[in-house]
Structure formats: C-alpha cells, structure tokens
Scaffold this motif. Structure first.
Motif, PDB file in Angstrom:
ATOM      1  N   LEU A  35      35.707 -68.119  70.472  1.00 23.51           N
ATOM      2  CA  LEU A  35      36.179 -68.443  71.573  1.00 23.51           C
ATOM      3  C   LEU A  35      34.919 -67.780  72.615  1.00 23.51           C
ATOM      4  O   LEU A  35      34.985 -68.173  73.659  1.00 23.51           O
ATOM      5  N   SER A  36      33.936 -67.133  72.113  1.00 20.21           N
ATOM      6  CA  SER A  36      32.737 -66.492  73.024  1.00 20.21           C
ATOM      7  C   SER A  36      31.651 -66.726  72.139  1.00 20.21           C
ATOM      8  O   SER A  36      31.622 -66.831  70.849  1.00 20.21           O
ATOM      9  N   ALA A  60      35.014 -63.070  70.369  1.00 21.12           N
ATOM     10  CA  ALA A  60      36.495 -63.416  70.273  1.00 21.12           C
ATOM     11  C   ALA A  60      36.705 -64.631  69.218  1.00 21.12           C
ATOM     12  O   ALA A  60      35.929 -65.541  69.499  1.00 21.12           O
ATOM     13  N   LEU A  61      37.589 -64.524  68.669  1.00 24.06           N
ATOM     14  CA  LEU A  61      38.003 -65.503  67.714  1.00 24.06           C
ATOM     15  C   LEU A  61      39.327 -66.151  67.814  1.00 24.06           C
ATOM     16  O   LEU A  61      40.405 -65.386  68.105  1.00 24.06           O
ATOM     17  N   PRO A  75      39.765 -59.944  69.605  1.00 25.71           N
ATOM     18  CA  PRO A  75      38.184 -59.537  69.431  1.00 25.71           C
ATOM     19  C   PRO A  75      37.830 -58.972  68.241  1.00 25.71           C
ATOM     20  O   PRO A  75      38.607 -58.113  67.554  1.00 25.71           O
ATOM     21  N   VAL A  76      36.807 -59.146  67.694  1.00 28.20           N
ATOM     22  CA  VAL A  76      36.055 -58.657  66.387  1.00 28.20           C
ATOM     23  C   VAL A  76      34.869 -58.093  66.594  1.00 28.20           C
ATOM     24  O   VAL A  76      33.935 -58.655  67.331  1.00 28.20           O
ATOM     25  N   ALA A 134      35.764 -58.274  59.021  1.00 30.76           N
ATOM     26  CA  ALA A 134      36.280 -57.485  60.353  1.00 30.76           C
ATOM     27  C   ALA A 134      37.540 -58.164  60.818  1.00 30.76           C
ATOM     28  O   ALA A 134      38.238 -57.678  61.520  1.00 30.76           O
ATOM     29  N   ILE A 135      37.997 -59.205  60.377  1.00 25.66           N
ATOM     30  CA  ILE A 135      39.143 -60.026  60.791  1.00 25.66           C
ATOM     31  C   ILE A 135      40.327 -59.277  60.262  1.00 25.66           C
ATOM     32  O   ILE A 135      40.354 -58.944  59.152  1.00 25.66           O
TER      33      ILE A 135
END
Length: 200
Positions: A35-36, A60-61, A75-76, A134-135
């Motif tokens: 998303l970013s 951001a996913l 956020p990751v 990291a998710i």
C-alpha cells in the motif's frame, strides 16, 4: 534495488556507501499487496570477502484480517544484514569459486547473495524474504481500547459488528448458551453439547 559496486570493490576494507530508498515493490512478489513504497536506508560496507549489506526498511501491506477476513493495512518493518560475495575478481575478471571463501556452503552458493559478473549487487530477493518473515502470522484490524489507550489485538470492530448482527438474527426467546458471548457464531452449536450429560 540493484547497485553497481564495482568502485566499492576496488576500495579498501571498511569503505562504505549509504543509500536512502523509496521504491515501488508492486512487482516484487505476486503474493504481496503493498500500500506504500518501501522506504528506509541501506549501507554497503566493503569487507574482505565482498560487501556487507545492512538495511532497515518499512512498508504498509494489505493483508486479510484473521478475524473478520476484511482487508486491513498492516505496517511491516524489515531489518537485515547479509554478506554478498563477488562472482568474479574485480581486477582480473577471473571466476571465483565458493571454495575460495569462508562461510556456510549454502550462503556461498545462494544466488540471492552473489554480486554478478557485471558487479551488480541486487537486494531484491533478500528484501522479499525478510518481508515475508516480518508479516504477522495472523493479521488483525487495529482497535484502540479507549480505556487502555493501546491497541487491543482481540477486539476487531468488524468481527464484533458481525457478532452483534448474528445475535439480532436469533429467533426471539432463544437463549444463547452460557459463555456464548464473543464466541464465533460458527461454533455456537457446539456450546450446547457442554450441558448434555456424559454417556458412560
């Protein structure tokens, strides 16, 4: 996310380069929905065996909430430190075999950790793998508890709304089994079994 390190490889051990990244990774992995842009910094440090890449990034996913199954922005943060070895000698162009380096065999032969024959260091695969690591295992809608002033991972607004709607749809006069509050409606039928007498 490719960097030409030819000049860095000619310099003495300890030489470094620093980069600020703001990259679109839409095509990095079909299973990821960014998303970013990927933002952060990367340091490349000349070491005796090649280049040490150290990165710290954030992105951001869009993930599926594990409770209500709705899309949610998560956020990751990604941090890594990986050693990349050259495929060829920077001075002569001679092929360098893994046996000429010290380290774990799987790291020395990992294509993601090679500086190619054109002296290009590509961190794309390292970043991709670290994003997946990291998710969170279960993504959840973020809900701020007004009393605690902090995120409550067990309270998903959409899920609570679905529970409320489910309760309104119950036929009048039907009592929910004890302890049914907050229970996933798909499992409510099982609660009735806890009051049945045990069969010997």
């Amino acid at each position: 996310m490719e960097f030409n390190v030819a000049q860095l490889m000619k310099e003495a051990t300890g030489a470094r380069r620093e980069y600020d990244l703001d990259d679109d990774i839409t095509n990095l992995d079909g299973g990821l929905t960014p998303l970013s842009n990927l933002k952060g910094n990367l340091e490349l440090l000349r070491i005796h065996s090649g280049v040490l890449a150290t990165g710290a990034f954030r992105i951001a996913l869009s993930l599926e909430c594990g409770r209500c199954l709705e899309p949610v922005s998560i956020p990751v943060s990604v941090e890594f430190s990986e050693s990349f070895r050259p495929l060829t000698d920077i001075q002569t162009g001679r092929f360098l075999s893994p046996e000429e380096f010290e380290g774990q065999a799987e790291d020395l032969t990992d294509e993601a950790l090679l500086i190619d024959a054109q002296h290009i260091l590509d961190i794309s695969e390292v970043v991709r793998q670290n994003i997946w690591l990291a998710i969170p295992i279960v993504a959840a809608c973020e809900y701020i508890d007004p009393e605690k002033g902090a995120a409550d991972p067990d309270a998903c607004p959409k899920y609570l709304e679905l529970l409320s709607e489910s309760a309104l749809d119950e036929p009048s006069g039907k009592q929910a089994p004890s302890g049914a509050e907050g229970i996933d409606p798909r499992w409510e039928a099982l609660l009735a079994l806890q009051n049945e007498p045990r069969r010997e």
